[in-house]
Design a protein around this motif. Structure first.
Motif, PDB file in Angstrom:
ATOM      1  N   UNK A  13      14.974 113.749  26.738  1.00 29.79           N
ATOM      2  CA  UNK A  13      14.619 112.316  27.345  1.00 29.79           C
ATOM      3  C   UNK A  13      16.110 111.424  27.136  1.00 29.79           C
ATOM      4  N   UNK A  14      16.651 111.427  28.305  1.00 26.80           N
ATOM      5  CA  UNK A  14      17.982 110.652  28.276  1.00 26.80           C
ATOM      6  C   UNK A  14      17.889 109.206  28.124  1.00 26.80           C
ATOM      7  N   UNK A  15      16.548 108.697  28.610  1.00 22.77           N
ATOM      8  CA  UNK A  15      16.413 107.252  28.416  1.00 22.77           C
ATOM      9  C   UNK A  15      16.190 106.900  27.043  1.00 22.77           C
TER      10      UNK A  15
ATOM     11  N   UNK B 212      19.681 118.300  14.454  1.00 22.96           N
ATOM     12  CA  UNK B 212      19.533 118.457  15.867  1.00 22.96           C
ATOM     13  C   UNK B 212      20.160 117.437  16.394  1.00 22.96           C
ATOM     14  N   UNK B 213      19.540 116.253  15.961  1.00 24.27           N
ATOM     15  CA  UNK B 213      19.760 114.689  16.789  1.00 24.27           C
ATOM     16  C   UNK B 213      21.506 114.480  16.857  1.00 24.27           C
ATOM     17  N   UNK B 214      22.018 114.937  15.461  1.00 26.24           N
ATOM     18  CA  UNK B 214      23.300 114.904  15.198  1.00 26.24           C
ATOM     19  C   UNK B 214      24.299 115.189  16.383  1.00 26.24           C
ATOM     20  N   UNK B 215      23.770 116.152  17.240  1.00 24.79           N
ATOM     21  CA  UNK B 215      24.661 116.380  18.423  1.00 24.79           C
ATOM     22  C   UNK B 215      24.428 115.478  19.468  1.00 24.79           C
TER      23      UNK B 215
ATOM     24  N   UNK C  87      17.267 118.026  24.010  1.00 24.75           N
ATOM     25  CA  UNK C  87      17.962 118.975  25.079  1.00 24.75           C
ATOM     26  C   UNK C  87      18.640 120.239  24.421  1.00 24.75           C
ATOM     27  N   UNK C  88      18.065 120.720  23.167  1.00 22.78           N
ATOM     28  CA  UNK C  88      18.482 121.551  22.537  1.00 22.78           C
ATOM     29  C   UNK C  88      17.790 123.034  22.468  1.00 22.78           C
ATOM     30  N   UNK C  89      16.735 123.007  23.512  1.00 23.25           N
ATOM     31  CA  UNK C  89      15.968 124.172  23.787  1.00 23.25           C
ATOM     32  C   UNK C  89      15.589 124.172  25.199  1.00 23.25           C
ATOM     33  N   UNK C  90      15.601 125.349  25.858  1.00 23.56           N
ATOM     34  CA  UNK C  90      15.247 125.216  27.220  1.00 23.56           C
ATOM     35  C   UNK C  90      13.457 125.030  27.418  1.00 23.56           C
ATOM     36  N   UNK C  91      13.209 123.820  27.969  1.00 21.64           N
ATOM     37  CA  UNK C  91      11.663 123.576  28.112  1.00 21.64           C
ATOM     38  C   UNK C  91      10.857 124.810  28.526  1.00 21.64           C
ATOM     39  N   UNK C  92      11.560 125.646  29.530  1.00 22.09           N
ATOM     40  CA  UNK C  92      10.505 126.702  29.989  1.00 22.09           C
ATOM     41  C   UNK C  92      10.349 127.632  28.897  1.00 22.09           C
TER      42      UNK C  92
END
Ligand code: HGY
Ligand code: MN
Ligand code: MN
Ligand code: MN
Length: 398
Positions: free
Chosen positions: A173-175, A350-353, A138-143
């Protein structure tokens, strides 16, 4: 299949005559690397998963079938243009080899162990580094991601759609994130600080990418008087020199690359020059002061040559301090290891957030990366596999 056999199978894919690699996301060689990943996963009866963003995962599930609190490892399979063999693939091959080693000694995980291959980590095709892990986290706007284009003008949305992904579903992908307990990425060292085979990362320094556009007036190289020229190459050249001066001034590093000259004929003054500025430094202030100085120098030269200069931030990663408890636990498991920062960005950054994250580095005797001379000795790679296996075993116990 041993580490050496996996490496031998992967190494020729996308290698150029000069020894560099062109494994760009969703192009031939990278698709071959993806197929290799799936083959290796299936050969081990690992459960394969591809998220909506094209990131690949191979899961070693515990007897209980539990899917949460997974210990994820892996890295990426794509490269920069002419990149080295180890940046990315070493982490993925080592992950499969570490799982093999744990299985060979009869270890049965109490938590899932996952192997990841994140998409477009280098940003070599669509311009944004760590695009796959940014979308997942979720570190970039998908649009914004959907509209990113490659050098041929193909949009990310169209490219992923051509590979059976739904562009409208890209994004966090929160799941999946909820199933990851921690992420440990093994990576070739990109520098020459390590004097022993394996080290542990302390941090990733702040870094970012900016796009510079220089818009002048295309014209004939032979018939256009100097006073009539609006040549974008001049402010571009000032930007290149200013980057080195600014880096020296602010104790940072700055690089102007990926230059695109339109139309590019030798006997025509270009109408447009596009370049990318990569700036990294000890803190945000140093990075941004460097960019500011480059931009100001380019604007001054642009005014002198009646060329319009624009600067756009493409991606920025604040300093990443890896999870201290996880890092210290890993250092203990390894019986001590040097702890060092890196100037290179990684999916781990990136994932460390979102999840506790750590990195292992394998010594690189040349210290060179993003170039054919990038290297790692066989014994050091095997030491990296042993270290990763020990860390996964410690973290994945029930
Ligand atoms: O650009 C970097 O620092 C990384 O190698 N993607
Ligand atoms: Mn890289
Ligand atoms: Mn990398
Ligand atoms: Mn002519």
């Amino acid at each position: 299949m041993s580490f050496e056999e996996m490496w031998a199978a992967l190494e020729p894919v996308g290698r150029r005559p000069d020894g560099g690699y062109d494994r760009f996301a969703w192009t031939g060689p990278e698709l071959e690397c993806r197929a290799w990943f799936l083959d290796e996963a299936r050969a081990r009866d690992l459960e394969v998963e591809r998220d909506a963003n094209g990131n690949l995962f191979a899961w070693w599930l515990p007897e209980s079938g539990e899917r949460g609190d997974a210990v994820l490892t892996g890295s990426h399979l794509d490269s920069v243009p002419g990149g080295g063999a180890f940046d990315g693939p070493l982490g993925v091959v080592s992950a499969f080899a570490a799982v093999d080693a744990l299985r060979a000694e009869g270890f049965a995980p109490g938590r899932p162990v996952g192997i990841a291959a994140f998409a477009e980590e280098e940003g070599a095709r669509f311009g944004v580094a760590c695009l796959g892990s940014r979308l997942l986290a979720g570190a970039i706007d998908p649009a914004r991601a959907r509209s990113l284009t490659d050098g041929d003008g193909r949009a990310f949305a169209d490219v992923v759609a051509a590979h059976d992904l739904d562009p409208d579903r890209i994004g966090p992908d929160e799941d999946l994130l909820g199933r990851i307990g921690c992420y440990v990425e093994l990576h070739v060292e990109q520098g020459r600080a390590l004097e022993v085979p394996v080290g542990v990362a302390s941090a990733i320094i702040p870094h970012g990418r900016w796009r510079l556009d220089f818009a002048g007036e295309g014209n004939h190289a032979g018939t256009t008087l100097l006073r009539d020229r609006r040549d974008p190459m001049l402010p571009f050249a000032h930007a290149v020199l200013a980057a080195r001066e600014a880096a020296r001034r602010h104790d940072s590093v700055a690089t102007v690359g990926k230059v695109h000259i339109v139309p590019g004929g030798v006997n025509a003054i270009p109408s447009l020059v596009t370049a990318w500025l990569d700036s990294r430094g000890p803190d945000d202030a140093a990075v941004r002061a460097t960019v500011r100085d480059v931009h100001e120098a380019a604007l001054r030269a642009g005014a002198d040559h009646r060329v319009a200069v624009t600067l756009a931030e493409e991606s920025y990663t604040e300093i990443v301090d890896f999870t201290t408890a996880l890092r210290d636990r890993i250092v203990t498991v390894l019986g001590g290891a040097p702890v060092l920062p890196t100037g290179a960005g990684h999916d781990a950054g990136i994932l460390s957030a979102r999840v506790p994250t750590a990195m292992l580095f394998v010594r690189n005797p040349t210290g060179v990366s993003h170039a054919p001379a990038e290297s790692a000795e066989r014994d050091d790679c095997l030491a990296g596999v042993r270290a990763l296996a020990a860390v996964l075993k410690d973290l994945a116990r029930g």
